[in-house]
Scaffold this motif. Structure first.
Motif, PDB file in Angstrom:
ATOM      1  N   ALA A  51       0.832  -1.214   0.000  1.00  0.00           N
ATOM      2  CA  ALA A  51       0.000   0.000   0.000  1.00  0.00           C
ATOM      3  C   ALA A  51       0.861   1.256   0.000  1.00  0.00           C
ATOM      4  CB  ALA A  51      -0.942  -0.002   1.208  1.00  0.00           C
ATOM      5  N   VAL A  52       1.868   1.285   0.840  1.00  0.00           N
ATOM      6  CA  VAL A  52       2.740   2.464   0.922  1.00  0.00           C
ATOM      7  C   VAL A  52       3.603   2.566  -0.337  1.00  0.00           C
ATOM      8  CG1 VAL A  52       4.651   3.540   2.200  1.00  0.00           C
ATOM      9  CG2 VAL A  52       2.715   2.530   3.441  1.00  0.00           C
ATOM     10  N   GLY A  53       4.009   1.424  -0.871  1.00  0.00           N
ATOM     11  CA  GLY A  53       4.813   1.426  -2.098  1.00  0.00           C
ATOM     12  C   GLY A  53       4.085   2.020  -3.292  1.00  0.00           C
ATOM     13  N   GLY A  54       2.757   1.998  -3.255  1.00  0.00           N
ATOM     14  CA  GLY A  54       1.966   2.553  -4.344  1.00  0.00           C
ATOM     15  C   GLY A  54       1.672   4.038  -4.206  1.00  0.00           C
ATOM     16  N   LEU A  55       2.179   4.668  -3.152  1.00  0.00           N
ATOM     17  CA  LEU A  55       1.916   6.090  -2.933  1.00  0.00           C
ATOM     18  C   LEU A  55       2.909   6.961  -3.693  1.00  0.00           C
ATOM     19  CD1 LEU A  55       1.326   6.127   0.932  1.00  0.00           C
ATOM     20  CD2 LEU A  55      -0.396   6.158  -0.878  1.00  0.00           C
ATOM     21  N   ASP A  56       2.481   8.152  -4.015  1.00  0.00           N
ATOM     22  CA  ASP A  56       3.348   9.140  -4.642  1.00  0.00           C
ATOM     23  C   ASP A  56       3.899  10.044  -3.552  1.00  0.00           C
ATOM     24  OD1 ASP A  56       4.642  10.997  -6.197  1.00  0.00           O
ATOM     25  OD2 ASP A  56       2.801  11.910  -6.965  1.00  0.00           O
ATOM     26  N   PHE A  57       5.187   9.948  -3.296  1.00  0.00           N
ATOM     27  CA  PHE A  57       5.825  10.761  -2.265  1.00  0.00           C
ATOM     28  C   PHE A  57       6.283  12.113  -2.810  1.00  0.00           C
ATOM     29  CE2 PHE A  57       6.337   6.486  -0.518  1.00  0.00           C
ATOM     30  CZ  PHE A  57       5.810   6.687   0.748  1.00  0.00           C
ATOM     31  N   GLY A  58       5.992  12.374  -4.056  1.00  0.00           N
ATOM     32  CA  GLY A  58       6.347  13.663  -4.642  1.00  0.00           C
ATOM     33  C   GLY A  58       7.834  13.954  -4.593  1.00  0.00           C
ATOM     34  N   GLY A  59       8.653  12.939  -4.763  1.00  0.00           N
ATOM     35  CA  GLY A  59      10.099  13.131  -4.743  1.00  0.00           C
ATOM     36  C   GLY A  59      10.704  13.192  -3.350  1.00  0.00           C
ATOM     37  N   ARG A  60       9.891  13.160  -2.315  1.00  0.00           N
ATOM     38  CA  ARG A  60      10.415  13.213  -0.944  1.00  0.00           C
ATOM     39  C   ARG A  60      10.882  11.823  -0.531  1.00  0.00           C
ATOM     40  NH1 ARG A  60       4.907  15.585   1.160  1.00  0.00           N
ATOM     41  NH2 ARG A  60       4.384  13.891  -0.215  1.00  0.00           N
ATOM     42  N   ARG A  61      12.140  11.698  -0.235  1.00  0.00           N
ATOM     43  CA  ARG A  61      12.664  10.401   0.191  1.00  0.00           C
ATOM     44  C   ARG A  61      13.189  10.452   1.624  1.00  0.00           C
ATOM     45  NH1 ARG A  61      10.142   7.030  -2.346  1.00  0.00           N
ATOM     46  NH2 ARG A  61      11.558   5.455  -1.658  1.00  0.00           N
ATOM     47  N   TRP A  62      13.573  11.638   2.097  1.00  0.00           N
ATOM     48  CA  TRP A  62      14.130  11.776   3.437  1.00  0.00           C
ATOM     49  C   TRP A  62      13.425  12.908   4.155  1.00  0.00           C
ATOM     50  CZ3 TRP A  62      17.388   8.061   4.952  1.00  0.00           C
ATOM     51  CH2 TRP A  62      17.968   7.290   3.947  1.00  0.00           C
ATOM     52  N   ARG A  63      13.324  12.779   5.441  1.00  0.00           N
ATOM     53  CA  ARG A  63      12.665  13.801   6.263  1.00  0.00           C
ATOM     54  C   ARG A  63      13.656  14.249   7.336  1.00  0.00           C
ATOM     55  NH1 ARG A  63       8.063  16.977   6.460  1.00  0.00           N
ATOM     56  NH2 ARG A  63       7.482  17.323   8.587  1.00  0.00           N
ATOM     57  N   VAL A  64      14.118  15.479   7.239  1.00  0.00           N
ATOM     58  CA  VAL A  64      15.013  16.040   8.252  1.00  0.00           C
ATOM     59  C   VAL A  64      14.128  16.658   9.319  1.00  0.00           C
ATOM     60  CG1 VAL A  64      16.841  17.692   8.731  1.00  0.00           C
ATOM     61  CG2 VAL A  64      16.782  16.493   6.538  1.00  0.00           C
ATOM     62  N   LEU A  65      14.245  16.202  10.547  1.00  0.00           N
ATOM     63  CA  LEU A  65      13.367  16.670  11.603  1.00  0.00           C
ATOM     64  C   LEU A  65      14.042  17.662  12.528  1.00  0.00           C
ATOM     65  CD1 LEU A  65      11.788  13.239  11.906  1.00  0.00           C
ATOM     66  CD2 LEU A  65      10.583  15.278  11.223  1.00  0.00           C
ATOM     67  N   SER A  66      15.221  17.377  12.965  1.00  0.00           N
ATOM     68  CA  SER A  66      15.992  18.312  13.774  1.00  0.00           C
ATOM     69  C   SER A  66      17.374  17.708  13.977  1.00  0.00           C
ATOM     70  CB  SER A  66      15.317  18.576  15.121  1.00  0.00           C
ATOM     71  OG  SER A  66      15.493  17.474  15.983  1.00  0.00           O
ATOM     72  N   ALA A  67      18.293  18.524  14.472  1.00  0.00           N
ATOM     73  CA  ALA A  67      19.648  18.025  14.703  1.00  0.00           C
ATOM     74  C   ALA A  67      19.651  16.896  15.729  1.00  0.00           C
ATOM     75  CB  ALA A  67      20.550  19.167  15.169  1.00  0.00           C
ATOM     76  N   GLU A  68      18.774  17.005  16.746  1.00  0.00           N
ATOM     77  CA  GLU A  68      18.728  15.976  17.788  1.00  0.00           C
ATOM     78  C   GLU A  68      18.081  14.680  17.285  1.00  0.00           C
ATOM     79  OE1 GLU A  68      16.886  19.077  18.540  1.00  0.00           O
ATOM     80  OE2 GLU A  68      18.863  19.905  18.924  1.00  0.00           O
ATOM     81  N   GLU A  69      17.045  14.821  16.472  1.00  0.00           N
ATOM     82  CA  GLU A  69      16.295  13.644  16.044  1.00  0.00           C
ATOM     83  C   GLU A  69      16.887  12.954  14.827  1.00  0.00           C
ATOM     84  OE1 GLU A  69      11.783  14.502  17.174  1.00  0.00           O
ATOM     85  OE2 GLU A  69      12.687  16.004  15.870  1.00  0.00           O
ATOM     86  N   GLY A  70      17.608  13.672  14.004  1.00  0.00           N
ATOM     87  CA  GLY A  70      18.240  13.061  12.860  1.00  0.00           C
ATOM     88  C   GLY A  70      17.387  13.093  11.606  1.00  0.00           C
ATOM     89  N   VAL A  71      17.731  12.216  10.697  1.00  0.00           N
ATOM     90  CA  VAL A  71      17.085  12.139   9.392  1.00  0.00           C
ATOM     91  C   VAL A  71      16.455  10.757   9.269  1.00  0.00           C
ATOM     92  CG1 VAL A  71      17.491  12.236   6.913  1.00  0.00           C
ATOM     93  CG2 VAL A  71      18.844  13.666   8.437  1.00  0.00           C
ATOM     94  N   PHE A  72      15.204  10.730   8.810  1.00  0.00           N
ATOM     95  CA  PHE A  72      14.500   9.458   8.668  1.00  0.00           C
ATOM     96  C   PHE A  72      13.976   9.325   7.244  1.00  0.00           C
ATOM     97  CE2 PHE A  72      14.176  10.536  13.131  1.00  0.00           C
ATOM     98  CZ  PHE A  72      14.586   9.357  13.726  1.00  0.00           C
TER      99      PHE A  72
END
Length: 135
Positions: A51-72
């Motif tokens: 289901a998630v594989g069929g979604l359009d992420f609009g080119g977004r592959r990484w999410r930078v949240l904050s220096a403490e939390e990191g990148v997911f």
């Protein structure tokens, strides 16, 4: 095929048993509150990944949240929350606490466990995307 349709179509015997016991049509079949009542964790994970594989992420592959939390990875956060919602885990702090205990959640996180605040922010910002995965 949409996620819920796939869930309902995976086990025709559930549909038939429900219809025979209640006299209700297929459309009236209630979903369990936790889809692991119908599927193993691995089967449900496969459905969620599809289901998630069929979604359009609009080119977004990484999410930078904050220096403490990191990148997911964007898809990882979406898959994690979709799986948790399908297994009746809604509170971000509960999800954070279970990441190291539940083997499926450990697999999804691949050693990078987002904090509850990260999950909450992602959920609020991407409500529509998660909803699309669950529909």
């Amino acid at each position: 095929m949409r996620f819920i349709e796939e869930v309902l179509n995976r086990d025709e015997s559930i549909v038939n048993d429900f219809a025979m016991k209640t006299g209700c049509a297929f459309a009236a079949l209630p979903l369990p509150t936790d889809l692991r009542d119908w599927f193993s964790g691995e089967e449900l994970l496969e459905l969620v990944l599809e289901a998630v594989g069929g979604l359009d992420f609009g080119g977004r592959r990484w999410r930078v949240l904050s220096a403490e939390e990191g990148v997911f990875p964007f898809p990882m956060l979406c898959t994690l929350l979709t799986y948790c919602y399908a297994t009746r885990r809604f509170a971000s702090d509960d999800i954070e606490a279970q990441q190291s205990e539940d083997p499926v959640l450990r697999y999804l996180c691949a050693g990078t466990f987002p904090q509850w605040a990260t999950l909450r922010r992602f959920r609020r910002a991407q409500r529509g995307l998660i909803g699309a995965a669950l529909s």
